[in-house]
Enzyme design. Structure first.
Site, short mmCIF file in Angstrom:
data_model
loop_
_atom_site.label_atom_id
_atom_site.label_comp_id
_atom_site.label_asym_id
_atom_site.label_seq_id
_atom_site.Cartn_x
_atom_site.Cartn_y
_atom_site.Cartn_z
N ASP A 459 0.83 -1.20 0.00
CA ASP A 459 0.00 0.00 0.00
C ASP A 459 0.87 1.26 0.00
O ASP A 459 2.09 1.21 0.27
CB ASP A 459 -0.90 -0.03 1.24
CG ASP A 459 -2.25 0.63 1.00
OD1 ASP A 459 -2.34 1.50 0.12
OD2 ASP A 459 -3.21 0.28 1.70
N ASP A 523 -10.87 1.57 -3.43
CA ASP A 523 -11.42 1.18 -2.13
C ASP A 523 -12.94 1.15 -2.17
O ASP A 523 -13.57 0.76 -1.19
CB ASP A 523 -10.97 2.16 -1.04
CG ASP A 523 -9.63 1.76 -0.44
OD1 ASP A 523 -9.19 0.61 -0.67
OD2 ASP A 523 -9.03 2.58 0.27
#
Ligand code: GLA
Length: 723
Positions: A459, A523
């Protein structure tokens, strides 16, 4: 008149034609459909071409030497448009060598590659420009490299990786904008007299300015010319399209450089990131097909050299967030395995004192409070269930509240005298500092050596600000160092797969994809939002790298509720995963999920190797089709986004199948809203038993489509009928 010998590079879908130029870089004559194909340049026209120089009478008020568009237009001697190079040398009282004029030293080409070496002896600069066509996909890779041959430093402000012409009439542009949970949004604009330009200065690829653009005539799904350009780079970028005086436009794409970011000492070189260009004479889908083919064959580097079938994920983020309890996670893993999950990915929350996003980044060892026996028992449990194990990390970051930061506050990127700018309560590590790179390599290497980990979700949750390294702007160094770290890890752990996540799709580009195997597209797991996000993503990336999860019934990011079928139908063409607590499902939902996972497993080979077509029918319907490379099967998904006044949906022609072969067509899923009539006749047969139709019928007449309530989908499969 003596014929002009032209440089002709070609691939399956493209021809590039340039004219050698004794005064400078080769002159652009053509970038378009393969010479000799319908509506393109004729091969005999190429053979006895007239020269570009003097072809147009010089209008009044022009300089006597009006430079043509070359591979490397430069400013200062009569080119008044955007130059491909900008830079200068500091000297007493003001900068010198800001006007450039390169002469060719060597021009080499064959059918696929052009390499030009040039020098500007007055400015003390050398340049290499390379354009290379990959023959099968037709994708062109382009880059340029500058070297400083003089004694004083040369400060570079801009060097285009590619500079190409757009033919008159290519006056529409498809660009991409976005934000967190809404990436890859397509914007269609008409080009006018002003320059169209996008800059990204966020230091990572970014949510809001994907480094790609498509310019074309109609920008139709299957019609019109289209030129696509993408910068394979995970840092900053600039894309610009500027009108030229002759009705054409130039498109330049390259790395945006901060002031003083690249200063070349004598003998130093700057090479641009690689730009990737493709051309289609048949609209956007053919353009995507070129990019997909190229990515599959030339960008992705799979462990063992081949893509294994994409395993179904369960990612723990929305199921447990940072609340980790090994017993609870083991029970989640057991349920995941029962529904058909093949890879269990432990997201954020597992490492030293990580209870929220306010602390702990940098301390990459298991939290002894949550995992008193380390990660091994959980990993072993996952393995015993027959699943692979994946782990979330965010290596480029450090939390001010972490052991790492307390030990090395100077390891964060910073500028002396300037405040530290946080994002998600975190700072960015200065990867250009070798000690930092070594620390991260050791931390990750230790984790990978000490545990059976197949996969990292890597990430990167903030933009770069105060991106300084010893006072200088360091976006580029940071990106290069990140690639280096990834390459080191991959070399040490060749079986490892990695996912590129940056708060969702904030770092999706071919530069990252050369090191990674999946993109966490967004997301947002809201199926309705996802349709548009995935549509934009799929313009440049094939479905197998598109992380697509079935989220919970109520989306955690939009609050919208969707039934399982709609959520699953949107996720199924990509690399499928679950982003939910499967233990919460009631028996019916669970059984339905098992069916969808089974459908994915049946169709993933087709979806992840086939040719994709996408389209829209008005604003309310979106669809995609993927046909197997051997034309033995096709998967079709049609999505109803919102209500519409149409009473019937037109049959959907299925392309990419063999007109001579016969196919069993089966509706794999259709909605059963109470107020919609039960299918009868042909539709009932398609849903219940399937129907054998010829590829010709499917291509011309198509398959009938049942009525669709808003936010629902129909999924249809065609498989070759061999009996
Ligand atoms: C980012 C990612 C999410 C999740 C969280 C964890 O927001 O995009 O998928 O991994 O970080 O903190």
């Amino acid at each position: 008149m003596q014929a002009t010998r032209l440089i002709h590079l070609s691939g399956a879908t493209v021809s590039l034609v340039l004219e050698p130029n004794t005064d400078g870089a080769p002159v652009w004559r053509y970038f378009g459909a393969p010479a000799g194909s319908d509506g393109s340049l004729s091969v005999s026209g190429l053979a006895d071409a007239w020269p570009a120089a003097g072809a147009q009478p010089l209008p009044p008020t022009m300089l006597e030497n009006d430079p043509p568009l070359t591979l490397l237009p430069t400013h200062g001697l009569g080119w008044f448009n955007q130059p491909a190079l900008a830079g200068s040398r500091a000297a007493d009282g003001g900068d010198l060598d800001w006007a450039h004029d390169f002469r060719p030293d060597d021009v080499q080409w064959d059918e696929h590659t052009l390499r030009v070496e040039l020098s500007d002896d007055v400015a003390g600069l050398g340049m290499t420009v390379v354009y290379s066509v990959e023959p099968e996909s037709g994708v062109v890779s382009a880059w340029a490299e500058l070297d400083n041959r003089a004694d004083t430093p040369f400060r570079l402000d801009w060097l285009a990786a590619a500079c190409v012409p757009l033919a008159p009439g290519m006056d529409r542009v498809l660009g991409f904008s976005g934000k967190w949970t809404l990436e890859f949004q397509e914007n269609r604009e008409t080009l006018g007299v002003a320059t169209w330009r996008r800059d990204n200065r966020r230091g990572r690829t970014s949510h809001d300015s994907f480094p790609g653009v498509i310019a074309g005539s109609t920008l139709g799904d299957d019609d019109g010319t289209a030129l696509g350009a993408h910068l394979g780079w995970s840092g900053n970028h600039t894309i610009l399209i500027e009108p030229l005086a002759d009705g054409r436009r130039q498109l330049q794409i390259g790395e945006w450089l901060a002031p003083g970011e690249v200063v070349l000492a004598r003998g130093e070189r700057y090479r641009t990131p690689t730009a990737y260009l493709a051309f289609s004479a048949r609209g956007l889908n053919a353009l995507s097909a070129s990019f997909h083919q190229f990515v599959r064959q030339h960008v992705l580097a799979w462990p063992g050299g081949r893509m294994a079938p994409r395993p179904v994920h369960l990612n723990t983020w929305e199921a447990v967030y940072c609340k980790h309890d090994p017993d609870d996670l083991m029970s989640l893993a057991t349920s995941a395995a029962e529904v058909g999950v093949e890879r269990f990915v432990l997201d954020d929350g597992w490492f030293h004192r990580r209870d929220s996003d306010r602390a702990a980044l940098g301390d990459w060892w298991p939290d002894a409070r949550k995992y008193p026996h380390g990660l091994a028992p959980l990993i072993e449990h996952v393995r015993t269930l027959g699943m692979q194990f994946g782990l979330w990390v965010e290596p480029e970051m450090v939390s001010p509240d972490s052991d790492l930061y307390r030990a090395h506050p100077d390891w964060a990127m910073h500028l002396e005298g300037r405040p530290l700018v946080t994002g998600r309560h975190q700072l960015v590590l200065d990867l250009a500092n070798r000690d930092v790179e070594d620390y991260l390599f050791d931390a990750l290497d230790t984790l990978l050596r000490g545990h059976s980990i197949d996969y990292l979700k890597w990430d990167m949750n903030r933009d770069l600000a105060t991106a300084g390294h010893r006072g200088r702007a360091a976006y580029r160094r940071q990106t290069d160092a990140c690639y280096r770290l990834l390459a080191r890890l991959r070399a040490a752990h060749p079986a490892l797969e990695i996912e590129s996540c940056a708060s969702g799709g904030g770092r999706a580009d071919y530069g990252m994809l050369a090191h990674m195997h999946r993109v966490w597209t967004s997301d947002s797991n809201d199926a309705l939002t996802r349709i548009g996000i995935q549509r934009g993503f799929l313009r440049f990336f094939p479905p197998e790298v598109m992380g697509a999860h079935i989220g919970p019934a109520v989306s955690h990011t939009t609050g919208r509720r969707h039934d399982m079928a709609f959520r699953a139908a949107v996720a199924v063409p990509g690399h499928l995963g679950l982003e939910m607590d499967v233990r919460m499902l009631d028996p019916d939902e669970r059984a339905e999920l098992v069916r969808w996972i089974g459908l994915f497993k049946t169709w993933r080979d087709v979806a992840h190797s086939g040719t994709l077509r996408q389209g829209e029918a008005g604003a309310s319907l979106a669809w995609l089709q993927i046909a197997a490379p051997d034309r033995s099967a096709a998967l079709i998904a049609i999505y109803r986004r919102r209500e519409d006044t149409d009473r019937y949906i037109a049959p959907m022609p299925v392309k990419g199948l063999d007109p001579m072969r016969r196919y069993r067509v089966q509706i794999l899923h259709m909605p059963t809203a109470p107020h919609y009539a039960k299918p009868s006749g042909l539709l009932a047969t398609l849903a219940e038993r399937g129907l054998v139709l010829s590829g010709a019928t499917l291509g011309d007449l198509g398959v009938p489509v049942p009525p669709l309530p808003p936010e629902s989908a129909v999924v249809i499969g065609c498989t070759e009928a061999l009996d």
